[in-house]
Scaffold this motif. Structure first.
Motif, PDB file in Angstrom:
ATOM      1  N   CYS A   8       0.767  -1.215  -0.422  1.00 17.05           N
ATOM      2  CA  CYS A   8       0.346  -0.168  -0.005  1.00 17.05           C
ATOM      3  C   CYS A   8       0.909   0.567   0.259  1.00 17.05           C
ATOM      4  CB  CYS A   8      -1.090  -0.346   1.772  1.00 17.05           C
ATOM      5  SG  CYS A   8      -1.690  -0.768   1.330  1.00 17.05           S
ATOM      6  N   GLY A   9       0.783   2.516  -0.646  1.00 14.29           N
ATOM      7  CA  GLY A   9       1.123   3.196  -0.597  1.00 14.29           C
ATOM      8  C   GLY A   9       0.203   4.694  -0.284  1.00 14.29           C
ATOM      9  N   SER A  10       1.232   5.546  -0.555  1.00 13.07           N
ATOM     10  CA  SER A  10      -0.312   6.658  -0.475  1.00 13.07           C
ATOM     11  C   SER A  10      -1.448   6.787  -1.506  1.00 13.07           C
ATOM     12  CB  SER A  10       0.512   7.599  -0.190  1.00 13.07           C
ATOM     13  OG  SER A  10       2.274   8.222  -0.988  1.00 13.07           O
ATOM     14  N   SER A  11      -0.972   6.906  -2.600  1.00 10.74           N
ATOM     15  CA  SER A  11      -2.158   6.876  -3.636  1.00 10.74           C
ATOM     16  C   SER A  11      -1.954   5.464  -4.260  1.00 10.74           C
ATOM     17  CB  SER A  11      -2.378   8.024  -3.857  1.00 10.74           C
ATOM     18  OG  SER A  11      -0.700   8.030  -5.545  1.00 10.74           O
ATOM     19  N   ASP A  65     -10.316   5.479  -0.213  1.00  8.46           N
ATOM     20  CA  ASP A  65      -9.351   5.147   0.261  1.00  8.46           C
ATOM     21  C   ASP A  65      -8.927   3.923   0.552  1.00  8.46           C
ATOM     22  OD1 ASP A  65     -11.256   3.797   1.835  1.00  8.46           O
ATOM     23  OD2 ASP A  65     -11.439   5.540   3.053  1.00  8.46           O
ATOM     24  N   LEU A 130       5.524   9.096   4.408  1.00  8.88           N
ATOM     25  CA  LEU A 130       5.017   8.872   3.040  1.00  8.88           C
ATOM     26  C   LEU A 130       4.409   8.002   3.452  1.00  8.88           C
ATOM     27  CD1 LEU A 130       6.374  11.383   0.323  1.00  8.88           C
ATOM     28  CD2 LEU A 130       4.656  11.838   1.164  1.00  8.88           C
ATOM     29  N   HIS A 131       5.274   6.636   3.864  1.00  4.31           N
ATOM     30  CA  HIS A 131       4.776   5.865   3.597  1.00  4.31           C
ATOM     31  C   HIS A 131       4.336   4.555   4.591  1.00  4.31           C
ATOM     32  CE1 HIS A 131       8.018   6.581   0.779  1.00  4.31           C
ATOM     33  NE2 HIS A 131       7.252   5.667   0.371  1.00  4.31           N
ATOM     34  N   ALA A 134       0.609   4.837   5.039  1.00  4.54           N
ATOM     35  CA  ALA A 134       0.102   4.398   4.107  1.00  4.54           C
ATOM     36  C   ALA A 134       0.276   2.322   4.090  1.00  4.54           C
ATOM     37  CB  ALA A 134      -0.065   4.433   2.367  1.00  4.54           C
ATOM     38  N   GLN A 137      -2.732   2.444   7.442  1.00  6.67           N
ATOM     39  CA  GLN A 137      -4.024   1.634   6.418  1.00  6.67           C
ATOM     40  C   GLN A 137      -4.358   0.533   5.874  1.00  6.67           C
ATOM     41  OE1 GLN A 137      -4.637   4.932   4.100  1.00  6.67           O
ATOM     42  NE2 GLN A 137      -3.758   6.341   5.707  1.00  6.67           N
TER      43      GLN A 137
END
Ligand code: ADP
Length: 414
Positions: A8-11, A65, A130-131, A134, A137
């Motif tokens: 999972c990345g930020s987007s 999300d 940043l990582h 995510a 999440q």
């Protein structure tokens, strides 16, 4: 067991569903049942999924999300239009393995996820702002969907480099910054370097402690590792993934005094310059065209663009410089192994990197080099070459699935 591997990345969310077990690991007979990725999460997302066949299913639509992205991936896995052998719905997924970017000094190996582990990953957020959020999440989304009793494992990008010697991980800045803030080299892409070293030794049938090689991962992010007796003794990414080789949009090594100088000259904040070094530098920054090596090579061929050529030249020169440094650090090595999107697919870049290395006895076999692309594995140096150069396509997902199965077996949860 069917293991869902999540990155999972930020987007973005990438997944693979891998069938594996202790027996399959021993026999090297695991199978990828399905894979996919969802990009631009938080807006109009683009999704692409494929099963074991060649067919690729694409769709687009709003995805709020990571939780919604995981729902979409699971819906696809369970849908009637897709036949995945042995998988009809969620209950046919037995565990989840997560790629977690930063494990700090705390996590030296993969672990089963508990509340305490989650807190530990949360503590590392300041090291990977940043990582890691995510990744957390993704873990929480999987918990919400599958329930808390579903085993989940965290496999850290930093863990393989945990045994780096002090002389490789301490920066020559006041030592208290290491003590107070844990500023040190962590190294990243660890799961990829670990896979390449593992694959090298199984392919060549040599014991782990005899693996003395240089592994080079060239993708959007690029890093190189010096492996001695099976363990890394140095690696090019540092406190963050910004250090080291020239990358798609990251600068790699620069004189740190440049940051202050740009701030003054351009009237920018440190945060802005940091963002420039991460997102607007590297191949993109030098060429002014693109961060994508394939496009850059095409541009340099078609228009002879000077800066496209310069970007390629600097990229290759930096890798060559690191190979020289690591050969010195290792007191020689048996092989240089290329991997990652560029390392696996661009015979041209491999050839440029290995040029002018006759002092080392590197002689590429250009026929083998050009044939070893598109996921093929093999030696690309000549038979008589004094030094071996080869290509091993990386497989981080397989390592994550294997670690997950092994951890479950060790905990008696299988
Ligand atoms: P990531 O690091 O995001 O996983 P990849 O490992 O897929 O990325 O690497 C992406 C890079 O590989 C891009 O720069 C892309 O242009 C490059 N690449 C892929 N195929 C080729 C090719 N045939 N020739 C040159 N570069 C390639």
């Amino acid at each position: 067991m069917n293991i869902l591997v999540l990155n999972c990345g930020s987007s973005s969310l990438k997944f693979q569903l891998i069938s594996t077990s202790l027996d399959q690991i021993a026999q090297d007979t695991e199978r990828t049942l399905a894979k996919g990725h969802i990009e631009r999460i938080g807006g109009a997302a683009v999704m692409s999924f494929s099963g074991s066949g060649d067919e690729v299913y694409r769709s687009a639509g709003p995805i709020r999300d990571i939780r919604a992205a995981l729902d979409a991936a699971l819906q696809w896995i369970a849908s009637d239009s897709v036949k995945i052998e042995g998988v009809n719905d969620h209950s046919d997924i037995h565990a989840v393995g997560h790629r977690v970017v930063h494990g700090g000094e705390k996590f030296s190996e993969s672990v089963l996820i508990t509340d305490e582990v989650l807190r530990g990953i949360d503590d590392c957020i300041e090291l990977a702002p940043l990582h890691n959020p995510a990744n957390i999440q993704g873990i929480q989304a999987a918990r919400a969907i599958f329930g808390r009793s579903m085993p989940q494992a965290a496999v850290f990008d930093t863990a393989f480099h945990h045994k780096l010697p002090e002389r490789a991980y301490i920066y020559a800045i006041p030592y208290q910054f290491y003590r107070r803030h844990k500023i040190r080299r962590y190294g990243f892409h660890g799961t990829s370097h670990r896979y390449i070293a593992y694959r090298y030794r199984t392919k060549n049938n040599i014991p782990r402690e005899n693996v003395n090689i240089i592994t080079i991962h060239l993708g959007n992010g690029c890093s190189i590792a010096a492996i001695k007796n099976g363990d890394p003794i140095d690696t090019s990414m540092g406190f963050t993934p910004l250090e080291g080789l020239v990358m798609g949009s990251r600068s790699g090594d620069i004189d740190p005094a440049i940051i202050e100088f740009i701030c003054q000259k351009e009237g920018l904040s440190v945060e802005q310059v940091d963002s420039i070094l991460n997102k607007q530098s590297g191949l993109l920054g030098i060429s002014g065209l693109t961060n994508d090596m394939r496009e850059l090579l095409a541009e340099s061929d078609e228009s002879g663009d000077r800066r496209a050529r310069l970007a390629i030249d600097i990229f290759c020169y930096r890798v060559r410089k690191y190979i020289g440094a690591y050969l010195a650090a290792l007191n020689g090595a048996d092989s240089v192994v290329f991997s990652g999107g560029i390392g696996e697919n661009s015979a041209r870049i491999r050839s440029l990197i290995c040029s002018d290395m006759d002092w080392l006895g590197v002689e590429l076999d250009e026929e083998r080099n050009t044939a070893t692309i598109d996921g093929r594995e093999g030696t690309i140096s000549r038979d008589g070459s004094r030094f071996n150069v080869s290509v091993i396509p990386t497989n981080e997902e397989l390592m994550i699935a294997r670690d997950t199965v092994r951890l479950i077996a060790a905990a008696g949860q299988g």
